[in-house]
Design an enzyme around this catalytic site. Structure first.
Site, short mmCIF file in Angstrom:
data_model
loop_
_atom_site.label_atom_id
_atom_site.label_comp_id
_atom_site.label_asym_id
_atom_site.label_seq_id
_atom_site.Cartn_x
_atom_site.Cartn_y
_atom_site.Cartn_z
N LYS A 58 -8.51 -1.04 0.97
CA LYS A 58 -9.58 -1.65 1.90
C LYS A 58 -10.55 -2.58 1.31
O LYS A 58 -11.06 -2.21 0.11
CB LYS A 58 -10.65 -0.39 2.34
CG LYS A 58 -10.09 0.47 3.79
CD LYS A 58 -10.43 -0.43 4.78
CE LYS A 58 -9.70 0.00 6.23
NZ LYS A 58 -8.69 -0.76 6.67
N GLU A 109 0.72 -0.87 -0.15
CA GLU A 109 0.11 0.16 -0.04
C GLU A 109 1.02 1.18 0.06
O GLU A 109 1.87 1.62 0.87
CB GLU A 109 -0.95 -0.12 1.12
CG GLU A 109 -1.87 1.05 1.17
CD GLU A 109 -3.04 1.11 2.31
OE1 GLU A 109 -3.54 2.07 2.50
OE2 GLU A 109 -3.06 -0.05 2.98
#
Length: 391
Positions: A214, A198
């Site tokens: 997410k 990420e």
């Protein structure tokens, strides 16, 4: 606070352990010049310390809104680790809260792999039982029902005895599939590896990009279809994208924030994850400290509203997050000598210190979260790292 001599450097007889975010072209061609290690107890502002340390090596960070040049061409770049601010003690206190390691170019070297006794990992001891984790999920749901928060990222921790050479085990962690920021940092008494996919912030030519993740499912055809069709995961994801848009807007040129990609499915090890890309043009005069002050800790590891979510998580989490859920990566330059910043979130991270290995894993909790599913998701995120450590 301590400033040390070469500690990480690539030495004959060691595994080729590169820093998180290090450009592939520089691997095997750099040597450690100097470093700064800082603990919160030392006092001061780590973001300002980072800017000052970088400036001392000819890397200007006071204004990254244009295309500043790296002044000292002998500096390849600076590896960075930033732990998130926390009032809860870390279970791995030997790992500094902030590390900056400056590297310079040198002759090419090809380190040999270590030949010695394999490392061993003992039984894992979680900092909370599954029932306690599930109860914390219910507490978040209660906070949501009161209108205190919309989503909270809850993070758990587990640790195990570790013996032997950490290098091969952590090199396997850093090499997990999908690890955009796969790499290893170490000090005299601690080691850290990340397999993070990420992006917290990537900056080049005055443009900043963040890629929040997410939504998680097993990396199967059914898992992909389930993730794409989940209204719960999509709603949670969009809330975090909105949070990231708002964070970037604090330091962006007016009207420049945009969502370039929404809810794209990416693979990390044995999991599908949903990722979006949010970008902006930085406002004139914005430095790295100002940018990180706006976006760090990352919204995907806090929740929304950010400060309220942090308060709820701090009350419920069993131990401190330590170096996890913070930032790591590389500050260097492109082929033209222009500043380039690439920092990831320290999710999927393992730390070794004082004879134990530590892992953290979390997930976003919304009103329709299922406690048992959240416990299972956290276990799924740590499983590949545990397997890599065992070899």
């Amino acid at each position: 606070m301590s400033t040390l001599g070469p500690v990480v450097g690539y030495r004959p007889g060691t595994v080729d352990l590169h820093s998180p975010g290090l450009p592939a072209a520089c691997r095997g061609r750099i040597w450690e010049r100097s470093r700064l290690e800082w603990h919160a107890r030392d006092g001061g502002d780590p973001l300002q310390l980072l800017s000052d340390f970088a400036a001392s090596h000819g890397v200007p960070l006071d204004d990254i809104s244009g295309s500043p040049s790296v002044i000292d061409s002998s500096t390849c770049g600076i590896a960075v680790l930033l732990s998130p601010p926390s009032v809860i003690p870390s279970p791995a206190p030997a790992v500094p809260d902030f590390v900056a390691v400056a590297f310079e170019h040198g002759r090419e070297h090809r380190p040999a792999r270590v030949s010695g006794p394999p490392s061993t990992v003992g039984n894992w001891t979680p900092s909370w039982r599954p029932s306690e984790h599930a109860a914390a999920v219910e507490e978040v749901r209660s906070a949501i029902s009161r209108g205190d928060v919309y989503v909270v990222n809850l993070v758990g921790h587990t640790s195990a005895p570790f013996a032997g050479d950490p290098a091969p085990a952590l090199a396997r962690v850093a090499a997990l599939p999908g690890a955009r920021y796969g790499g290893v940092l170490r000090g005299e008494t601690w080691w850290l590896a990340t397999a993070s996919p990420e992006t917290l912030v990537e900056v080049s030519g005055g443009r900043v990009v963040t890629r929040p993740i997410k939504g998680t499912r097993p990396a199967t055809a059914a898992g992909r279809a389930d993730l794409l069709g989940s209204a719960k995961e999509r709603a949670e994801h969009v809330m975090i994208v909105d949070l990231e848009r708002n964070d970037l807007a604090r330091v962006a040129a007016v009207g420049s924030v945009q969502v370039e990609e929404l809810f794209a499915i990416r693979r990390w090890s044995g999991l599908w994850q949903a990722e979006s890309t949010v970008s902006a043009r930085l406002a004139p005069g914005v430095g790295l400290a100002g940018l990180l002050g706006a976006v760090w800790p990352g919204g995907s590891v806090t929740g929304a509203p950010k400060l309220a979510a942090i308060d709820v998580a701090t009350r419920l989490e069993p131990v401190g997050r330590g170096p996890s859920m913070g930032a790591c990566g590389w500050i260097g330059h492109d082929r033209d000598g222009r500043l380039a910043i690439d920092l990831g979130l320290t999710i999927r991270t393992a730390a070794i210190a004082e004879g134990r290995v530590h892992l953290w894993a979390g997930g976003g909790i919304v009103w329709d979260s299922d406690p048992e599913a959240e416990v299972a998701e956290a276990a799924a995120k740590t499983a590949p790292i545990k397997a890599a450590l065992r070899g």
